[in-house]
Design a protein around this motif. Structure first.
Motif, PDB file in Angstrom:
ATOM      1  N   MET A 234      -1.149 -11.074   0.621  1.00  0.00           N
ATOM      2  CA  MET A 234      -0.139 -10.682   1.615  1.00  0.00           C
ATOM      3  C   MET A 234      -0.711 -10.880   3.011  1.00  0.00           C
ATOM      4  O   MET A 234      -1.871 -10.542   3.246  1.00  0.00           O
ATOM      5  N   MET A 235       0.117 -11.393   3.898  1.00  0.00           N
ATOM      6  CA  MET A 235      -0.227 -11.371   5.324  1.00  0.00           C
ATOM      7  C   MET A 235       0.636 -10.262   5.910  1.00  0.00           C
ATOM      8  O   MET A 235       1.871 -10.309   5.782  1.00  0.00           O
ATOM      9  N   ALA A 236      -0.020  -9.266   6.488  1.00  0.00           N
ATOM     10  CA  ALA A 236       0.721  -8.060   6.889  1.00  0.00           C
ATOM     11  C   ALA A 236       0.717  -7.866   8.392  1.00  0.00           C
ATOM     12  O   ALA A 236      -0.218  -8.256   9.084  1.00  0.00           O
ATOM     13  N   GLU A 237       1.803  -7.246   8.858  1.00  0.00           N
ATOM     14  CA  GLU A 237       1.912  -6.846  10.263  1.00  0.00           C
ATOM     15  C   GLU A 237       1.990  -5.315  10.240  1.00  0.00           C
ATOM     16  O   GLU A 237       2.767  -4.732   9.479  1.00  0.00           O
ATOM     17  N   PHE A 238       1.159  -4.688  11.066  1.00  0.00           N
ATOM     18  CA  PHE A 238       1.113  -3.219  11.082  1.00  0.00           C
ATOM     19  C   PHE A 238       1.865  -2.678  12.298  1.00  0.00           C
ATOM     20  O   PHE A 238       1.959  -3.351  13.329  1.00  0.00           O
ATOM     21  N   ALA A 239       2.330  -1.432  12.157  1.00  0.00           N
ATOM     22  CA  ALA A 239       3.090  -0.807  13.254  1.00  0.00           C
ATOM     23  C   ALA A 239       2.226  -0.652  14.506  1.00  0.00           C
ATOM     24  O   ALA A 239       2.744  -0.659  15.617  1.00  0.00           O
ATOM     25  N   ASN A 240       0.911  -0.536  14.338  1.00  0.00           N
ATOM     26  CA  ASN A 240       0.027  -0.382  15.502  1.00  0.00           C
ATOM     27  C   ASN A 240      -0.274  -1.722  16.194  1.00  0.00           C
ATOM     28  O   ASN A 240      -1.085  -1.782  17.111  1.00  0.00           O
ATOM     29  N   GLY A 241       0.364  -2.790  15.722  1.00  0.00           N
ATOM     30  CA  GLY A 241       0.210  -4.093  16.371  1.00  0.00           C
ATOM     31  C   GLY A 241      -0.811  -4.996  15.691  1.00  0.00           C
ATOM     32  O   GLY A 241      -0.883  -6.192  16.002  1.00  0.00           O
ATOM     33  N   ILE A 246      -4.049  -8.705   2.792  1.00  0.00           N
ATOM     34  CA  ILE A 246      -4.242  -7.764   1.687  1.00  0.00           C
ATOM     35  C   ILE A 246      -4.200  -8.592   0.409  1.00  0.00           C
ATOM     36  O   ILE A 246      -3.233  -9.330   0.184  1.00  0.00           O
ATOM     37  N   THR A 247      -5.240  -8.519  -0.396  1.00  0.00           N
ATOM     38  CA  THR A 247      -5.257  -9.326  -1.619  1.00  0.00           C
ATOM     39  C   THR A 247      -5.532  -8.461  -2.837  1.00  0.00           C
ATOM     40  O   THR A 247      -6.166  -7.408  -2.743  1.00  0.00           O
ATOM     41  N   ALA A 248      -5.046  -8.937  -3.974  1.00  0.00           N
ATOM     42  CA  ALA A 248      -5.316  -8.274  -5.250  1.00  0.00           C
ATOM     43  C   ALA A 248      -5.416  -9.357  -6.311  1.00  0.00           C
ATOM     44  O   ALA A 248      -4.600 -10.290  -6.330  1.00  0.00           O
ATOM     45  N   THR A 249      -6.426  -9.256  -7.161  1.00  0.00           N
ATOM     46  CA  THR A 249      -6.576 -10.279  -8.204  1.00  0.00           C
ATOM     47  C   THR A 249      -7.286  -9.717  -9.427  1.00  0.00           C
ATOM     48  O   THR A 249      -8.008  -8.729  -9.338  1.00  0.00           O
ATOM     49  N   ARG A 250      -7.025 -10.379 -10.561  1.00  0.00           N
ATOM     50  CA  ARG A 250      -7.715 -10.037 -11.811  1.00  0.00           C
ATOM     51  C   ARG A 250      -8.746 -11.115 -12.146  1.00  0.00           C
ATOM     52  O   ARG A 250      -9.247 -11.166 -13.253  1.00  0.00           O
TER      53      ARG A 250
END
Ligand SMILES: NC(=O)c1ccc[n+]([C@@H]2O[C@H](COP(=O)([O-])OP(=O)(O)OC[C@H]3O[C@@H](n4cnc5c(N)ncnc54)[C@H](O)[C@@H]3O)[C@@H](O)[C@H]2O)c1
Length: 347
Positions: A234-241, A246-250
């Motif tokens: 995931m490429m994320a945008e946070f409320a604090n700017g 964020i990654t997850a893998t098996r």
């Protein structure tokens, strides 16, 4: 003294029984389990004599204040709604529901009933995560600009937890038909909460990529079609700017179960690591910024999610993570699944 009923007595219920029996101000009075052998064995092991084969019978009996819902994901919604209708406090396993609309209904219903509602996001029990959030809130690293979070497992490569090719308890987790939402549904909920809680900021939006790898002939083993995602980014945008990944893998060889969060601010950085048993925190601030020197930070023990639920029931003040918070995490996951559907449609 809050009287707790444990609903579902499979593997995770062991942790609930141990934690609630040890928590001051709580007593485990009953358990509900559809599988007779498991129900009897659990009652015997934990000294619980009020055992029920279904939730309706337990609600009719009624001699409990709160329930720990440790049933499979798809069962959380119906059972929690029944408990809420009966005015019981609920501590639900993650994910709260299988999608955002259901999670939101659960949060709204729990709030309308005025009962305690919490979700067992277990990695909140990491002292390093709690301390990191405290330092962020105190402005120790300035304004956060960049976040890097990962949840790494490797059971599709190694056999540390058994062989996924032959064991149904792993195979169902690879198959959408069998109720799995892949790595994102399984551990994505933890790492999205971990990143956002540590950064002390909500995630406003994500762009994601999910990947299902070819793992067996015909992408099928026995009755299990291997179609659930194995890796998620995931490429994320946070409320604090801030922005972040964020990654997850098996497929993270060398990592059985490792969560890492790096928070990069205008005046320093923090690095949180945990394997679920121990956690550590490092900081790079002040003159150390110029030499890239990281120093360990002492982290005091934390009150666990189980203990906080008991405290909330006894004080009447809801605890965190609440159903509302879990619904918010679910909103982010749903965004990823929706994007995946669109991507598959357009090829
Ligand atoms: N917080 C964490 O770190 C963590 C870790 C593992 C699992 N979990 C969550 O815990 C939940 C349970 O997982 P598990 O691994 O213990 O699963 P499990 O399959 O071992 O146990 C679930 C139990 O619920 C019973 N059950 C199913 N429907 C029921 C019903 N209507 N009434 C009563 N009992 C019912 C099943 O017979 C089974 O014994 C899942 O939601 C999972 O995501 C959370």
């Amino acid at each position: 003294m809050v009287k707790i009923l444990i609903l579902g007595t499979g593997s995770m219920a062991e942790s609930h029984a141990i934690a609630f029996k040890a928590a001051p101000g709580a007593t485990v009075v009953a358990a509900v389990e559809t599988d007779a052998a498991r129900r009897t064995a659990f009652g015997k092991k934990h000294g619980i004599t009020n055992l029920f084969a279904d939730l309706d019978a337990a609600i009719e009996w009624g001699q409990f204040d709160a329930a720990a819902n440790v049933t499979p994901d798809a069962v959380h919604y119906d059972t929690t709604m029944k408990l809420l209708a009966a005015g019981k406090h609920v501590f639900c396993e993650k994910p709260l529901a299988t999608d955002y609309p259901h999670a939101l209904v659960m949060a709204e219903e729990a709030e309308a009933k005025g009962v305690i509602n919490m979700v067992n996001l277990t990695y909140r029990n990491s002292p390093a995560l709690q301390k990191a959030r405290e330092l962020v809130a105190a402005g120790r690293i300035g304004s956060i600009r960049h976040v890097e979070a990962s949840y790494l497992q490797s059971w599709l490569v190694g056999k540390q937890w058994g062989d996924w090719r032959t064991e149904s308890r792993w195979l169902w987790r690879l198959s959408e038909e069998h109720g799995s939402k892949g790595v994102l549904g399984d551990i994505g909920v933890h790492i999205v909460d971990f990143a956002s809680f540590g950064a002390d900021s909500d995630i406003t939006t994500v762009d994601s990529r999910l990947k299902t790898f070819h793992k067996a002939e015909g992408d099928q083993i026995g009755e299990y079609k291997l179609d659930a995602n194995d890796s998620a980014i995931m490429m994320a945008e946070f409320a604090n700017g801030a922005i972040g990944t964020i990654t997850a893998t098996r497929f993270a060889t060398g990592h059985a179960n490792d969560l890492t969060l790096q928070l990069f601010g205008t005046e320093g950085a923090l690095k949180v690591m945990t394997d679920g048993r121990t956690s550590s925190l490092e900081i790079c601030v002040g003159p150390d910024i110029d030499t890239q020197t990281w120093k360990p930070v002492e982290c005091p023990p934390v009150v666990t999610t189980y203990e906080r639920f008991v405290q909330a029931c006894n004080t009447g003040i809801n605890g965190d993570p609440s159903f509302r918070r879990a619904a918010e995490i679910q909103r982010i996951l749903d965004m990823c699944f929706d994007q995946d559907v669109v991507r598959k449609k357009i090829g």
